[in-house]
Design a protein around this motif. Structure first.
Motif, mmCIF file in Angstrom:
data_model
loop_
_atom_site.group_PDB
_atom_site.id
_atom_site.type_symbol
_atom_site.label_atom_id
_atom_site.label_comp_id
_atom_site.label_asym_id
_atom_site.label_seq_id
_atom_site.Cartn_x
_atom_site.Cartn_y
_atom_site.Cartn_z
ATOM 1 N N GLU A 213 -35.863 -1.753 15.522
ATOM 2 C CA GLU A 213 -35.598 -1.077 17.044
ATOM 3 C C GLU A 213 -34.429 -1.256 17.635
ATOM 4 O OE1 GLU A 213 -38.107 -0.649 21.198
ATOM 5 O OE2 GLU A 213 -38.418 -2.390 19.743
ATOM 6 N N ALA A 214 -33.986 -2.587 17.085
ATOM 7 C CA ALA A 214 -32.469 -2.886 17.737
ATOM 8 C C ALA A 214 -31.465 -2.130 17.070
ATOM 9 C CB ALA A 214 -32.238 -4.496 17.601
ATOM 10 N N ALA A 221 -24.254 1.661 14.775
ATOM 11 C CA ALA A 221 -25.280 1.522 13.404
ATOM 12 C C ALA A 221 -25.600 2.904 12.950
ATOM 13 C CB ALA A 221 -26.107 0.747 13.584
ATOM 14 N N ARG A 222 -25.500 3.149 11.735
ATOM 15 C CA ARG A 222 -26.179 4.294 11.097
ATOM 16 C C ARG A 222 -27.882 4.470 11.369
ATOM 17 N NH1 ARG A 222 -28.337 5.672 6.243
ATOM 18 N NH2 ARG A 222 -28.476 7.726 5.574
ATOM 19 N N ALA A 223 -28.300 5.422 11.783
ATOM 20 C CA ALA A 223 -29.511 5.689 12.046
ATOM 21 C C ALA A 223 -30.539 5.172 10.903
ATOM 22 C CB ALA A 223 -30.037 7.034 12.438
ATOM 23 N N PRO A 224 -31.548 4.118 10.908
ATOM 24 C CA PRO A 224 -31.930 3.474 9.982
ATOM 25 C C PRO A 224 -33.235 4.547 9.424
ATOM 26 C CG PRO A 224 -32.535 2.346 11.983
ATOM 27 C CD PRO A 224 -31.546 3.182 12.311
ATOM 28 N N GLU A 287 -47.932 2.898 16.127
ATOM 29 C CA GLU A 287 -47.640 3.769 17.464
ATOM 30 C C GLU A 287 -46.238 3.569 17.746
ATOM 31 O OE1 GLU A 287 -50.283 3.372 20.550
ATOM 32 O OE2 GLU A 287 -52.068 4.170 19.620
ATOM 33 N N LEU A 288 -45.859 2.133 17.678
ATOM 34 C CA LEU A 288 -44.555 2.060 18.170
ATOM 35 C C LEU A 288 -43.518 2.575 17.215
ATOM 36 C CD1 LEU A 288 -42.403 0.577 20.184
ATOM 37 C CD2 LEU A 288 -42.813 -1.602 19.047
ATOM 38 N N LEU A 289 -43.735 2.165 15.778
ATOM 39 C CA LEU A 289 -42.828 2.652 14.569
ATOM 40 C C LEU A 289 -42.694 4.292 14.873
ATOM 41 C CD1 LEU A 289 -43.787 0.512 11.667
ATOM 42 C CD2 LEU A 289 -41.504 0.943 12.624
ATOM 43 N N SER A 290 -43.920 4.957 15.280
ATOM 44 C CA SER A 290 -43.957 6.332 15.274
ATOM 45 C C SER A 290 -42.927 6.926 16.605
ATOM 46 C CB SER A 290 -45.274 6.890 15.477
ATOM 47 O OG SER A 290 -46.274 6.621 14.383
ATOM 48 N N ALA A 295 -37.478 8.674 18.034
ATOM 49 C CA ALA A 295 -36.448 8.631 18.907
ATOM 50 C C ALA A 295 -35.167 8.539 17.751
ATOM 51 C CB ALA A 295 -36.610 7.173 19.638
ATOM 52 N N THR A 296 -35.488 7.950 16.747
ATOM 53 C CA THR A 296 -34.388 8.126 15.492
ATOM 54 C C THR A 296 -34.004 9.517 15.402
ATOM 55 O OG1 THR A 296 -34.970 5.922 14.912
ATOM 56 C CG2 THR A 296 -33.350 7.191 13.607
#
Length: 368
Positions: A213-214, A221-224, A287-290, A295-296
């Protein structure tokens, strides 16, 4: 005696197909030799909460457990073959369908009752240390533990190189008051140990999610995206190990089963509460990862739109001198200011003024 010895030796050498759905239990006569044990990692007898000496032989352990009231044998197996588990199944009268599940593995967590025998499948989970996430990084490795319990025996079958039960056995032997409640105390210990590992694993996964998330909100940083998909896939594997266990543990904590000691059933409620915590945290992380993934992807889309706006702005600026130069590049005799001395610098100045005006307008509107 010799005929009985030959009969027992033949029974222990039979293939899996002879394991009976309605088991017929027999007590081998002393001195018949040890049954083929395969990958037996432990075999002990416990009476009144303490280990009984001379119980490490499979046949002797079964005989002692059946002879003494309240005693039981605990046999531990590691990835046994069909032939190896057949001998144990024949000795303790294990149900054929459950034996097939224990051999094949790859089962969902479940609980099944076969007469006086209870069969339970649990998924073990282990955290894999890693420096950073990648497409091929493993974060969660799962295995299986199958538990058969009856009036005087416990048979544990483990698949996977983690989730070993040696420490559990040592802990239970240090709690004779708990072990005195029989095979159901061992089942509780297995469930409690596996769920405690779930809690520790969730903590590690939570740290990984925070780290990813950071990265998402670091502009440099490149979008992970790949890391997020990998972590979500590992979390899904863990979720498949945890969520189906709610039903079996609820049954053990709420239902009065004849093979579960009432005192131990109260302890299962505590294990079930811990599992509910794990399930809720796994659902929250999912849910947080989703949300982070969404967002990414939104950031990627915004970045692409910004790039397109910049490209469009520069194209618009470049189009002005191109158009003017194109017009004056046409070979016509009569054109405005074509033969004037100041015509050339005037056109260049006009190009510069228009381009500068467009640049300032695009900058003001956030396109550049």
């Amino acid at each position: 005696m010799g005929a009985l010895r030959d009969l027992l030796a033949g029974a222990l050498a039979r293939p899996v197909s002879l394991v009976r759905a309605r088991p017929k239990r027999r007590l081998p006569a002393p001195g018949t030799g040890e049954a083929p044990s395969g990958r037996v990692v432990a075999c002990h007898v416990y009476a009144d909460g303490r280990r009984v000496p001379d119980g490490s032989n499979l046949l002797t352990a079964a005989r002692i457990a059946r002879r003494h009231h309240g005693a039981f044998a605990w046999v531990g197996l590691f990835e046994p073959s069909a032939t190896e588990l057949t001998s144990i199944a024949e000795l303790y009268g294990l149900p054929a369908l459950a034996v097939e599940d224990a051999i094949v593995a790859h089962q969902r967590p479940k609980i099944e009752l076969y007469g006086s025998t209870l069969f339970m499948v649990l998924k073990t989970a282990s955290y894999v240390e890693h420096e950073e996430l990648a497409e091929d990084t493993e974060v969660v490795v799962t295995g299986e533990v199958m538990v058969f319990i009856g009036p005087d025996f416990v048979v544990t079958v483990r698949h996977g190189n983690h989730g070993a039960l040696e420490q559990l056995r040592a802990n239970l032997e240090g709690q004779p008051a708990m072990l005195r409640h029989g095979p159901s105390a061992v089942l509780h210990g297995v469930c409690d140990g596996i769920v405690d590992n779930y809690l520790a694993l969730v903590e590690r996964l939570d740290a990984d999610v925070d780290a990813v998330e950071a990265l998402v909100f670091e502009r440099s940083a490149r979008a992970p995206v790949e890391k997020l998909y990998q972590l979500k896939r590992e979390l899904l594997e863990f979720k498949h190990a945890v969520t189906p266990l709610n039903g079996p543990l609820r049954m053990l904590s709420d239902t009065a089963l004849p093979m579960i000691d009432p005192h131990v059933r109260d302890h299962f409620r505590d294990v079930f509460d811990h599992l509910v915590q794990v399930t809720q945290r796994v659902a929250h992380l999912d849910e947080l990862l989703s949300s982070i993934l969404q967002a990414t992807l939104t950031q990627v889309t915004i970045a692409q739109n910004e790039d397109m706006r910049k490209i469009s702005a520069w194209v618009a600026i470049g189009a002005v001198p191109t158009a003017i130069a194109g017009i004056y590049g046409m070979n016509f005799e009569h054109m405005p200011e074509l033969r004037e001395v100041w015509g050339y610098p005037a056109v260049l100045t006009l190009m510069a003024v228009i381009c500068l005006s467009l640049y300032r307008a695009f900058r003001r509107n956030g396109w550049l």
